[in-house]
Design a protein around this motif. Structure first.
Motif, short mmCIF file in Angstrom:
data_model
loop_
_atom_site.label_atom_id
_atom_site.label_comp_id
_atom_site.label_asym_id
_atom_site.label_seq_id
_atom_site.Cartn_x
_atom_site.Cartn_y
_atom_site.Cartn_z
N HIS A 19 -19.49 -90.68 -52.04
CA HIS A 19 -20.74 -90.32 -51.39
C HIS A 19 -20.45 -89.93 -49.95
O HIS A 19 -19.68 -90.59 -49.26
N LEU A 20 -21.06 -88.87 -49.51
CA LEU A 20 -20.81 -88.43 -48.14
C LEU A 20 -22.07 -87.84 -47.53
O LEU A 20 -23.03 -87.51 -48.23
N ASP A 21 -22.06 -87.76 -46.24
CA ASP A 21 -23.13 -87.13 -45.48
C ASP A 21 -22.62 -85.77 -45.02
O ASP A 21 -21.66 -85.68 -44.26
N THR A 22 -23.25 -84.73 -45.52
CA THR A 22 -22.74 -83.39 -45.25
C THR A 22 -22.71 -83.07 -43.77
O THR A 22 -21.78 -82.40 -43.28
N LYS A 23 -23.70 -83.56 -43.04
CA LYS A 23 -23.74 -83.29 -41.60
C LYS A 23 -22.54 -83.92 -40.90
O LYS A 23 -21.90 -83.32 -40.04
N LEU A 24 -22.23 -85.16 -41.28
CA LEU A 24 -21.07 -85.83 -40.71
C LEU A 24 -19.78 -85.14 -41.13
O LEU A 24 -18.84 -85.00 -40.35
N LEU A 25 -19.76 -84.69 -42.38
CA LEU A 25 -18.58 -83.99 -42.87
C LEU A 25 -18.32 -82.74 -42.02
O LEU A 25 -17.19 -82.48 -41.60
N LEU A 26 -19.39 -82.00 -41.77
CA LEU A 26 -19.26 -80.78 -40.96
C LEU A 26 -18.85 -81.08 -39.53
O LEU A 26 -18.26 -80.24 -38.85
N SER A 27 -19.18 -82.28 -39.06
CA SER A 27 -18.82 -82.64 -37.70
C SER A 27 -17.40 -83.19 -37.61
O SER A 27 -16.93 -83.54 -36.54
N GLY A 28 -16.71 -83.24 -38.76
CA GLY A 28 -15.31 -83.63 -38.73
C GLY A 28 -15.02 -85.01 -39.27
O GLY A 28 -13.87 -85.44 -39.33
N GLN A 29 -16.06 -85.71 -39.67
CA GLN A 29 -15.89 -87.05 -40.24
C GLN A 29 -15.14 -86.97 -41.56
O GLN A 29 -15.31 -86.05 -42.34
N SER A 30 -14.30 -87.95 -41.81
CA SER A 30 -13.65 -88.04 -43.11
C SER A 30 -14.30 -89.16 -43.92
O SER A 30 -14.88 -90.09 -43.36
N PHE A 31 -14.19 -89.06 -45.21
CA PHE A 31 -14.79 -90.05 -46.10
C PHE A 31 -13.74 -90.58 -47.05
O PHE A 31 -12.90 -89.84 -47.55
#
Ligand code: ZN
Length: 80
Positions: A19-31
């Motif tokens: 599960h991931l948050d697309t906004k955080l993903l786009l900001s460079g966050q890894s999951f």
């Protein structure tokens, strides 16, 4: 209805659902995959493509898993 930022992908290694948050993903966050510990983040240069997928997803909100499916091919895998 705004952009739904929650999404999910299947781990490229063990197919566990991440599960991931697309906004955080786009900001460079890894999951991290809870199944095998693999960390996934966007590979360099793929942000624009994923952003487009997100925008398309907002228009086609019923196709809930498509962001993850489209995004997964742009992931960089990191083994911690
Ligand atoms: Zn995994």
């Amino acid at each position: 209805m705004g952009i739904i930022m929650q999404s999910q992908i299947h781990c490229p290694d063990c197919s566990n659902t991440i599960h991931l948050d697309t906004k955080l993903l786009l900001s460079g966050q890894s999951f991290m995959c809870t199944g095998c510990g693999l960390s996934v983040s966007l590979s360099a240069g793929s942000h624009t493509l994923v952003q487009q997928a997100v925008q398309g997803f907002d228009r086609l909100a019923a196709m809930k898993d498509d962001v993850g499916k489209q995004a997964s091919q742009y992931f960089r895998k990191n083994r911690i």
